[in-house]
Scaffold this active site. Structure first.
Site, short mmCIF file in Angstrom:
data_model
loop_
_atom_site.label_atom_id
_atom_site.label_comp_id
_atom_site.label_asym_id
_atom_site.label_seq_id
_atom_site.Cartn_x
_atom_site.Cartn_y
_atom_site.Cartn_z
CB THR A 47 33.61 46.65 39.02
OG1 THR A 47 34.68 45.95 39.07
CG2 THR A 47 33.86 47.55 40.28
CG ASP A 113 48.41 43.37 40.92
OD1 ASP A 113 48.94 43.55 39.81
OD2 ASP A 113 47.68 42.51 41.41
N PRO A 215 39.02 26.13 32.75
CG PRO A 215 37.85 24.38 31.82
CD PRO A 215 38.82 24.67 32.82
CB ALA A 216 36.22 28.75 35.22
CB THR A 221 43.00 35.03 40.64
OG1 THR A 221 42.84 35.55 39.39
CG2 THR A 221 41.87 33.72 40.70
CG ASP A 223 43.24 41.62 43.76
OD1 ASP A 223 44.03 42.47 43.42
OD2 ASP A 223 41.94 41.92 43.77
P1 ADP Z 1 45.03 39.11 37.03
O1 ADP Z 1 43.79 38.87 37.86
O2 ADP Z 1 45.88 40.03 37.75
O3 ADP Z 1 45.16 39.17 35.52
P2 ADP Z 1 46.34 36.53 36.55
O4 ADP Z 1 45.13 36.33 35.87
O5 ADP Z 1 47.49 36.52 36.08
O6 ADP Z 1 45.89 37.88 37.50
O7 ADP Z 1 45.88 35.17 37.92
C1 ADP Z 1 46.93 35.44 38.75
C2 ADP Z 1 47.24 33.92 39.21
O8 ADP Z 1 45.91 33.02 39.34
C3 ADP Z 1 47.93 33.21 38.11
O9 ADP Z 1 49.16 32.92 38.12
C4 ADP Z 1 47.34 31.69 38.09
O10 ADP Z 1 47.99 30.96 39.09
C5 ADP Z 1 45.84 31.63 38.82
N1 ADP Z 1 44.93 31.71 37.91
C6 ADP Z 1 44.16 32.85 37.24
N2 ADP Z 1 43.13 32.35 36.31
C7 ADP Z 1 43.31 31.21 36.25
C8 ADP Z 1 42.78 30.04 35.20
N3 ADP Z 1 41.65 30.20 34.72
N4 ADP Z 1 43.38 28.82 35.54
C9 ADP Z 1 44.56 28.53 36.39
N5 ADP Z 1 45.09 29.29 37.19
C10 ADP Z 1 44.35 30.65 37.17
N1 PLP Z 2 38.99 45.37 43.13
C1 PLP Z 2 37.82 45.74 42.61
C2 PLP Z 2 36.98 46.58 43.43
C3 PLP Z 2 37.34 44.86 41.73
O1 PLP Z 2 36.07 44.95 41.27
C4 PLP Z 2 38.00 43.79 40.82
C5 PLP Z 2 37.52 42.94 39.95
O2 PLP Z 2 36.52 42.92 39.87
C6 PLP Z 2 39.33 43.70 41.47
C7 PLP Z 2 39.79 44.62 42.49
C8 PLP Z 2 40.35 42.84 40.73
O3 PLP Z 2 40.32 41.34 40.74
P1 PLP Z 2 41.54 40.64 40.08
O4 PLP Z 2 42.31 40.29 41.06
O5 PLP Z 2 40.84 39.37 39.47
O6 PLP Z 2 42.22 41.28 39.02
ZN ZN Z 3 45.88 41.76 38.45
#
Ligand code: ADP
Ligand code: PLP
Ligand code: ZN
Length: 297
Positions: A47, A113, A215-216, A221, A223
């Site tokens: 999405t 989650d 930085p991205a 991630t 999931d």
């Molecule tokens: P969600 O997508 O559920 O918010 P998180 O942002 O906590 O999950 O990301 C899950 C895992 O992915 C983190 O524990 C980290 O290991 C990794 N991760 C996600 N984004 C980054 C990033 N920009 N830099 C480094 N690790 C990242």
């Molecule tokens: N499921 C759907 C359909 C999504 O579009 C997204 C993110 O755009 C997610 C799950 C969750 O992604 P994330 O693991 O980055 O939280």
């Molecule tokens: Zn999440």
């Protein structure tokens, strides 16, 4: 053997790209699990793109699938995994499914989650927060919120490591013996906090992992992280710190590869959200090289 299992994974499906079941099923299979996916939605893409099309499964349709399994005596699962859920009625049906599966296997592990939002923004209907707090968290064996979700579930503002640890303690009291806050941002650094309460009433064993923030912005991630935490914590049931080290190590190697590939193709990795290089990282999923160590409190 007891270090594997059969996982019912109720998550999103995207035709192209890796979120939900698309980012959870393959890694769990690589770690040796039988994975039975139920696709809570089927969308063309995630999405975060300018547009998407597709279908949403409703609670009754989920019930139908479970009844089909039940009619053939196929309801034995060791684990249930849930991620993004878009409506109260679907979440209520998931609760019924958990109870049904626990009646078949009392030892069923429910890994939840509690996907609700990120960076201060809710991306599910507000009524879901209450259902997660009151009904879902109490059934969960392991919970993997991000910072925002941990705040929503506890009512705490998390501004420090101490706050994160306290949030874990509050969540243990509500149900799950394992809690991993997958990322807390403090001063530009990412911090994972894990907490395992080995017996009710006992002080939880807690640890942190410091993660260099790339930085991205990546989708899928969270999931992937929850799937890997399920996979490894089942193999190391008394060492949540080790399970988290392995999961984080895979994530970091995969994200580095993703970034490199996009850069090589001439993309600006900060311009939009990146699709993770999941299939290309299968070696790092099977045999993660642990570079980031957990520090126990
Ligand atoms: P969600 O997508 O559920 O918010 P998180 O942002 O906590 O999950 O990301 C899950 C895992 O992915 C983190 O524990 C980290 O290991 C990794 N991760 C996600 N984004 C980054 C990033 N920009 N830099 C480094 N690790 C990242
Ligand atoms: N499921 C759907 C359909 C999504 O579009 C997204 C993110 O755009 C997610 C799950 C969750 O992604 P994330 O693991 O980055 O939280
Ligand atoms: Zn999440």
């Amino acid at each position: 053997p007891s270090d594997t299992g059969r996982v019912l994974s109720i998550q999103s499906h995207t035709v192209q790209g890796y979120v939900g079941n698309k980012s959870a099923v393959f890694p769990l299979q690589l770690l040796g699990y039988d994975v039975d996916p139920i696709n809570s939605v089927q969308f063309s893409n995630h999405t975060g793109y300018p547009t998407f099309k597709g279908q949403v499964l409703n609670g009754q349709q989920l019930c139908d699938l479970i009844e089909g399994l039940e009619a053939n005596d196929l309801l034995f699962y060791t684990h249930v995994l849930t991620g993004y859920i878009g409506s109260v009625s679907f979440l209520d049906t998931i609760l019924e499914v958990i109870n049904k599966l626990r009646a078949v296997n009392a030892k069923l592990t429910y890994v939840c989650d509690p996907v609700m939002g990120d960076e201060g923004k809710l991306y599910v209907p507000e009524e879901l927060v209450h259902v997660y707090r009151e009904k879902v968290v109490p059934l969960a064996s392991m919970l993997t919120p991000n910072q925002f979700e941990a705040e929503k579930l506890t009512g705490l503002r998390i501004n420090s490591e101490e706050d994160g640890r306290e949030a874990c303690a509050i969540l243990h009291a509500a149900g799950p013996s394992k809690v991993v806050i997958t990322s807390i941002t403090i001063g530009g650094i990412l911090l994972l906090i894990g907490s395992h309460q080995k017996e009710k009433g006992l002080k939880p064993e807690q640890f942190k992992i410091l993660i260099h923030k790339i930085p991205a912005y990546f989708t899928g991630t969270g999931d992937l992280m929850t799937a890997l935490l399920l996979g490894w914590s089942n193999k190391y049931p008394d060492n949540l710190d080790k399970a988290a080290e392995l999961a984080v190590s895979t994530l970091q190697a995969l994200l580095r590869r993703t970034l490199d590939d996009y850069k090589r193709a001439g993309y600006d990795p900060t311009s939009s959200s990146l699709e993770i290089r999941l299939i290309q990282s299968q070696e790092e999923i099977r045999n993660p090289n642990v570079e980031l160590k957990a520090e126990k409190y």
